[in-house]
Design a protein around this motif. Structure first.
Motif, short mmCIF file in Angstrom:
data_model
loop_
_atom_site.label_atom_id
_atom_site.label_comp_id
_atom_site.label_asym_id
_atom_site.label_seq_id
_atom_site.Cartn_x
_atom_site.Cartn_y
_atom_site.Cartn_z
N LEU A 117 32.22 61.48 31.98
CA LEU A 117 33.52 60.79 32.03
C LEU A 117 33.55 59.61 31.06
N VAL A 118 32.42 58.94 30.90
CA VAL A 118 32.37 57.77 30.02
C VAL A 118 32.30 58.20 28.56
N LEU A 119 31.65 59.32 28.28
CA LEU A 119 31.40 59.72 26.89
C LEU A 119 32.62 60.29 26.20
N VAL A 120 33.55 60.83 26.94
CA VAL A 120 34.67 61.52 26.29
C VAL A 120 35.81 60.55 26.02
N GLY A 121 36.22 60.48 24.75
CA GLY A 121 37.37 59.66 24.35
C GLY A 121 38.24 60.44 23.39
N ILE A 122 38.90 59.73 22.50
CA ILE A 122 39.72 60.36 21.47
C ILE A 122 39.16 59.96 20.12
N PRO A 123 39.51 60.71 19.04
CA PRO A 123 39.10 60.26 17.70
C PRO A 123 39.69 58.89 17.41
N ALA A 124 38.87 57.87 17.45
CA ALA A 124 39.35 56.50 17.34
C ALA A 124 39.53 56.10 15.89
N THR A 125 40.65 55.46 15.58
CA THR A 125 40.87 54.95 14.23
C THR A 125 40.19 53.61 14.03
N ARG A 126 39.92 52.90 15.12
CA ARG A 126 39.24 51.61 15.05
C ARG A 126 38.25 51.51 16.19
N ALA A 127 37.25 50.64 16.00
CA ALA A 127 36.18 50.52 16.98
C ALA A 127 36.72 50.09 18.34
N LEU A 128 37.65 49.12 18.36
CA LEU A 128 38.16 48.61 19.63
C LEU A 128 38.89 49.70 20.43
N ILE A 129 39.56 50.61 19.72
CA ILE A 129 40.25 51.70 20.41
C ILE A 129 39.22 52.61 21.08
N GLY A 130 38.16 52.96 20.36
CA GLY A 130 37.12 53.80 20.94
C GLY A 130 36.47 53.14 22.14
N ILE A 131 36.19 51.84 22.04
CA ILE A 131 35.59 51.11 23.16
C ILE A 131 36.53 51.10 24.37
N ALA A 132 37.82 50.94 24.12
CA ALA A 132 38.80 50.91 25.21
C ALA A 132 38.81 52.24 25.97
N TRP A 133 38.74 53.36 25.23
CA TRP A 133 38.72 54.66 25.91
C TRP A 133 37.43 54.87 26.68
N SER A 134 36.31 54.41 26.15
CA SER A 134 35.05 54.50 26.88
C SER A 134 35.10 53.66 28.15
N PHE A 135 35.74 52.49 28.08
CA PHE A 135 35.86 51.64 29.26
C PHE A 135 36.74 52.30 30.32
N LEU A 136 37.80 52.98 29.87
CA LEU A 136 38.65 53.71 30.82
C LEU A 136 37.82 54.79 31.53
N GLY A 137 36.97 55.50 30.77
CA GLY A 137 36.10 56.50 31.39
C GLY A 137 35.15 55.88 32.38
N LEU A 138 34.62 54.68 32.06
CA LEU A 138 33.73 53.98 32.98
C LEU A 138 34.46 53.63 34.28
N CYS A 139 35.69 53.16 34.16
CA CYS A 139 36.49 52.82 35.35
C CYS A 139 36.70 54.06 36.23
N VAL A 140 37.01 55.20 35.60
CA VAL A 140 37.19 56.43 36.37
C VAL A 140 35.89 56.81 37.07
N ALA A 141 34.76 56.67 36.37
CA ALA A 141 33.47 56.99 36.97
C ALA A 141 33.18 56.12 38.19
N VAL A 142 33.50 54.83 38.11
CA VAL A 142 33.30 53.93 39.24
C VAL A 142 34.19 54.32 40.42
N VAL A 143 35.47 54.63 40.13
CA VAL A 143 36.40 55.03 41.20
C VAL A 143 35.91 56.31 41.86
N VAL A 144 35.41 57.25 41.06
CA VAL A 144 34.89 58.52 41.59
C VAL A 144 33.77 58.25 42.59
N GLY A 145 32.82 57.38 42.21
CA GLY A 145 31.71 57.07 43.11
C GLY A 145 32.16 56.41 44.40
N ILE A 146 33.12 55.49 44.30
CA ILE A 146 33.62 54.80 45.50
C ILE A 146 34.33 55.77 46.43
#
Length: 400
Positions: A117-146
């Motif tokens: 869930l954390v590893l999958v994002g979109i083809p990012a045009t900038r580093a911050l965009i890629g990091i933002a999508w990875s963070f969204l995946g991390l949030c989903v992973a945390v919610v899944v565990g809870i």
């Protein structure tokens, strides 16, 4: 030989997107490698009867990763996070429901799907965009565990896997962004240097032609006036009027280019592009044309019409959507083909997000060129400008 490259910002976006592509591959490998570990763990705990359902849920997550890799669109990634998140909840619930102790002895087996869930994002045009999508995946992973812990009424054990994956992904994006920044500072922008060189060359060429025209018209006419009697002869007056009309018309500005043309077909195509430049100048778009003057640009009338229409449609998109006031049009002749490359440094867009019923790109450019045996390719990314390469077949009969 000149090597043609995409604009710097577009190329940087392509390189940055490689981090996302690497994430898809690692996510898929993670899910596949979870299966043998799961089999071994359940066998040790005498739970092989529970194996089919977790494997099926892992297959759902893997299918989502493949779907994102094949069609990397925002809505596909969001759908993946939703579906894969639910599948991961089911996976953890199946493992924990009748065997809560598995989270203590084998937490990596329980939490492994959340890494995808954390590893999958979109083809990012900038580093911050890629990091933002990875963070969204991390949030989903945390919610899944809870959610899974609440369902089985067990304490939540997050594990460090998803967080470590997020940190590694962030480091990868930031490292690549730092490399690109260092390159920008050390390596000159060759597009700008080439544009300046062409401007200087054009100025020198214009200066030479201006000197020649002034010599052939104005200076000679002054000599005629100074040496003539009180009244000019009719032929002398006619000559002066002709020279004045030449200077007023300014056709001499493009005389040298026309002199290099191998035939009327090539001259006609050049004139069409010149008129196109004038047309868009009135619309507020400054065009910089480049190309080899010695090359043969002859095409059939059908191909010429399609080529000009596709170029006009591309430039209309620049005027309407890019926010840029200038664009570069390069005409490249090769055996059997003529290529027109239109480049702007405007706002750019995501070509994949353009709806299928929008006719601007597909009908006016891509389909139009395909109808005459050519093709058109578009490179763009939000905030990184647009490059359109239009290729048309040259007139083989005319060339022989």
């Amino acid at each position: 030989m000149r090597v043609r490259v995409l604009p710097r910002e577009t190329a940087a976006a392509v390189i940055t997107s490689a981090v996302s592509a690497m994430g898809w591959a690692v996510a898929a490998a993670t899910i596949v490698l979870t299966v043998p570990v799961l089999v071994e763990t359940l066998a040790e705990r005498d739970r092989l009867d529970d194996l089919p359902l977790p494997v099926l849920l892992l297959a759902v997550v893997l299918g989502g990763v493949v779907a994102v890799a094949l069609r990397p669109r925002r809505w596909v990634v969001l759908a993946y996070l939703a579906v894969a998140g639910l599948a991961t909840v089911g996976y953890e619930v199946v493992l924990l429901a009748d065997d809560p102790g598995i989270i203590e002895t084998s937490p990596y087996v329980v939490n492994r799907p959340t890494l995808a869930l954390v590893l999958v994002g979109i083809p990012a045009t900038r580093a911050l965009i890629g990091i933002a999508w990875s963070f969204l995946g991390l949030c989903v992973a945390v919610v899944v565990g809870i959610v899974a812990a609440r369902i089985v009424e067990q304490p939540y054990h997050p594990g460090f896997g998803p967080l470590m994956v997020f940190l590694l992904s962030t480091v990868a994006y930031l490292t690549l962004a730092a490399v690109q920044l260092r390159i920008r500072r050390r390596v000159p922008n060759f597009d700008e240097l080439e544009a300046e060189t062409r401007a200087l060359a054009h100025g020198e060429d214009l200066s030479r032609r201006t000197t020649a025209v002034v010599h052939d018209t104005l200076l000679n006419d002054l000599a005629v006036v100074m040496n003539a009697p009180d009244r000019l002869e009719p032929h002398q007056a006619e000559r002066l009027l002709d020279d004045l009309e030449t200077l007023r018309g300014a056709d001499w500005i493009s005389t040298s280019a026309a002199a290099d043309a191998p035939g009327e077909d090539q001259a006609e195509l050049r004139n069409d592009f010149a008129r196109l430049a004038s047309e868009f100048q009135w619309k507020g778009l400054s065009l910089h044309f480049t190309g080899d003057r010695r090359a043969d640009y002859r095409v059939t009338s059908e191909v010429s019409a399609a080529l000009l229409a596709a170029t006009r449609a591309s430039l209309e998109n620049v005027v309407r959507h890019s926010g840029s006031t200038s664009a570069e049009v390069e005409i490249i002749a090769a055996p059997g083909t003529i290529t027109v490359m239109i480049t702007d440094q405007g706002s750019g867009f995501d070509p994949g997000s353009v709806a299928a019923d929008r006719l601007g790109l597909r009908g006016s450019i891509v389909d139009r060129m395909a109808a005459v045996g050519g093709n058109a390719k578009i490179w763009s990314a939000p905030g990184e400008g647009t490059s359109i390469v239009i290729t048309a077949p040259s007139d083989e009969e005319a060339l022989t």
